[in-house]
Design an enzyme around this catalytic site. Structure first.
Site, mmCIF file in Angstrom:
data_model
loop_
_atom_site.group_PDB
_atom_site.id
_atom_site.type_symbol
_atom_site.label_atom_id
_atom_site.label_comp_id
_atom_site.label_asym_id
_atom_site.label_seq_id
_atom_site.Cartn_x
_atom_site.Cartn_y
_atom_site.Cartn_z
ATOM 1 C CG HIS A 7 1.538 3.907 12.228
ATOM 2 N ND1 HIS A 7 0.354 3.280 12.577
ATOM 3 C CD2 HIS A 7 1.856 3.416 11.014
ATOM 4 C CE1 HIS A 7 0.000 2.445 11.617
ATOM 5 N NE2 HIS A 7 0.903 2.512 10.660
ATOM 6 C CG HIS A 47 -0.324 0.113 2.538
ATOM 7 N ND1 HIS A 47 -0.082 1.319 3.174
ATOM 8 C CD2 HIS A 47 0.120 -0.846 3.389
ATOM 9 C CE1 HIS A 47 0.469 1.096 4.352
ATOM 10 N NE2 HIS A 47 0.608 -0.207 4.511
ATOM 11 C CG ASP A 61 -2.685 4.202 2.930
ATOM 12 O OD1 ASP A 61 -2.231 3.097 2.565
ATOM 13 O OD2 ASP A 61 -3.423 4.315 3.929
ATOM 14 C CD GLU A 82 -2.511 -1.570 5.622
ATOM 15 O OE1 GLU A 82 -2.385 -2.607 6.288
ATOM 16 O OE2 GLU A 82 -2.053 -0.467 5.997
ATOM 17 C CD GLU A 83 -0.788 2.504 7.635
ATOM 18 O OE1 GLU A 83 -1.385 2.082 8.656
ATOM 19 O OE2 GLU A 83 0.388 2.202 7.391
ATOM 20 C CG ASP A 124 2.098 -3.661 5.176
ATOM 21 O OD1 ASP A 124 2.878 -2.725 5.459
ATOM 22 O OD2 ASP A 124 0.875 -3.619 5.399
ATOM 23 C CG ASP A 149 3.126 0.702 7.665
ATOM 24 O OD1 ASP A 149 2.740 0.033 6.694
ATOM 25 O OD2 ASP A 149 2.485 0.811 8.719
#
Length: 412
Positions: free
Chosen positions: A384, A78, A80, A175-176, A198, A141
């Site tokens: 994150h 992903h 995003d 995805e997040e 991932d 990520d």
């Protein structure tokens, strides 16, 4: 490795933060910036059937270069980044030949990435690390995963002596915020199985994840002048507090690990008249997961019984919605796809770390949509947040794993 560094930085410097409050796909217009860039790049390196649909889902094909029949496999990541921390104006820092000491991310703000706190750093002594500047997340990520897939496909195109079957790749938005697979066209993708790139540290290989649900508990109250409130006021914030206090004290993220599930209060917004509590429910075991959802409803029901006469009806409502399920159920019947990835790592001198994900990936949803999809490491750590980093050597190893999986799948 410079090629990987340059590609990765070209991705992370594009802001692709997703937005859980948006109803569009992708959830933010800025995700298109990287999506369109990727679509062009895939064509440039020589992939075929490159497509980008109206929701920014990207797919492409590397045709088979063998005569015999080979299963079509896929690799998915992903693009995003998490809304938990800013992904705007990312300024990556490159730390060559890491010495094992503290890394000053931001001198002015005294932000330090220290192995004294983040002990995983020590396993990368002597390697090249890419970090943040302390003001944003990095975006490994999952732009590390995107980098690895594109680089592996480019390598296979440039090395036709490496035999492989047809390979499909897919890149997803959102995805997040739990919507990365929602509009993924599994039939169009056309693979028998796939792997999400991932995971975190080198060697991770995962085919189990949490069963997940979200809950929104709304509490009503009655506001009366505090000087005359006895027997009349009902403070919804205090009722919400009573609800939270009835959840198991030790079954929270900060006190659980491994296969242990939890309740996690993620937000509270309230006044005397109305308070809303948001929480997530997680457990690897399906029966325990169902019991956790039942527990939330039982606490809600007990509060309603307590206040029913005074309030004149239900004072609390629980809206509990499943989010995704443990992919193990769908992967175990085709367990050879995990064994291929495990063998690929062993062939490359990587120790496989087979463990359960304390979270979810696109792969968990894709597995229930008919595309069994274990998860492989992408190399990053501390996702994150401002302490996120990725060793370049781990990204290179992930590229090697993709290439080796392609080889093993095509072997007679």
């Amino acid at each position: 490795m410079q090629h990987i560094i340059d590609r990765f930085i070209s991705y992370v410097t594009v802001d692709t933060e997703s937005d859980p409050n948006s109803d569009t796909t992708p959830s933010t217009q800025k995700q298109w910036d990287l999506a369109n860039k990727l679509a062009v790049e895939l064509k440039t390196i020589g992939l075929e059937d490159v497509s980008i649909d109206e929701n920014a889902y990207i797919m492409a094909t590397l045709p088979s270069n063998v005569e015999h029949e080979v299963p079509v496999i896929g690799f998915v990541s992903h693009f995003d980044t998490s809304p938990d921390f800013s992904g705007a104006n990312v300024k990556p820092q490159i730390i060559e030949n890491y010495d094992g000491g503290d890394i000053v991310l931001n001198k002015e703000q005294n932000i330090v990435l220290s192995p004294g706190y983040f002990k995983d750093l020590l396993q990368y002594k002597g390697q090249t690390l890419i970090t943040t500047d302390g003001t944003t997340l990095l975006g490994a990520d999952d732009k590390a995963g995107v980098t690895e897939i594109v680089t592996a496909m480019e390598y296979l195109i440039n090395h036709p002596e490496i035999k492989h079957g047809k390979i499909r790749i897919g890149f997803t938005p959102d995805e997040e915020i739990g919507r990365g697979a929602h509009k993924f066209d599994v039939a169009k993708f056309g693979a028998e199985w796939a792997y999400t790139m991932d995971g975190s540290q080198i060697g991770e290989l995962e085919y189990e994840n949490f069963n997940a649900a979200g809950a929104k508990i709304t509490f009503q109250g009655k506001s009366v002048h505090p000087g005359y409130a006895k027997g009349k006021m009902i403070n919804s914030m205090l009722i919400a507090n009573d609800f939270i206090s009835q959840l198991p004290k030790n079954e929270v993220p900060e006190q659980t690990t491994g296969y242990e599930g939890f309740f996690h209060v993620t937000g509270i917004k309230g006044s005397i008249e109305e308070t809303v509590v948001q929480l997530i429910i997680r457990d690897h075991d399906r029966e325990k997961f169902e019991a956790r959802k039942k527990k939330v409803q039982e606490i809600t029901d007990s509060i309603n019984r307590k206040f029913e006469q005074q309030f004149g009806g239900p004072i609390a409502t629980a809206d509990i919605k499943d989010q995704y399920f443990n992919m193990r159920e769908k992967v175990e019947p085709v367990f050879h796809i995990v064994e291929i990835a495990e063998q690929a790592m062993k062939d490359l001198g990587i120790t496989p770390l087979i463990k359960a994900i304390r979270g979810g990936t696109d792969g968990s949803q894709l597995s229930y949509m008919g595309l069994p999809c274990p998860n492989i490491f992408a190399g990053g750590h501390n996702f994150h947040g401002k302490y996120e980093y990725v060793p370049v050597e781990s990204m290179q190893k992930a590229v090697d794993v993709i290439v080796r999986i392609a080889e093993l799948t095509a072997a007679k």
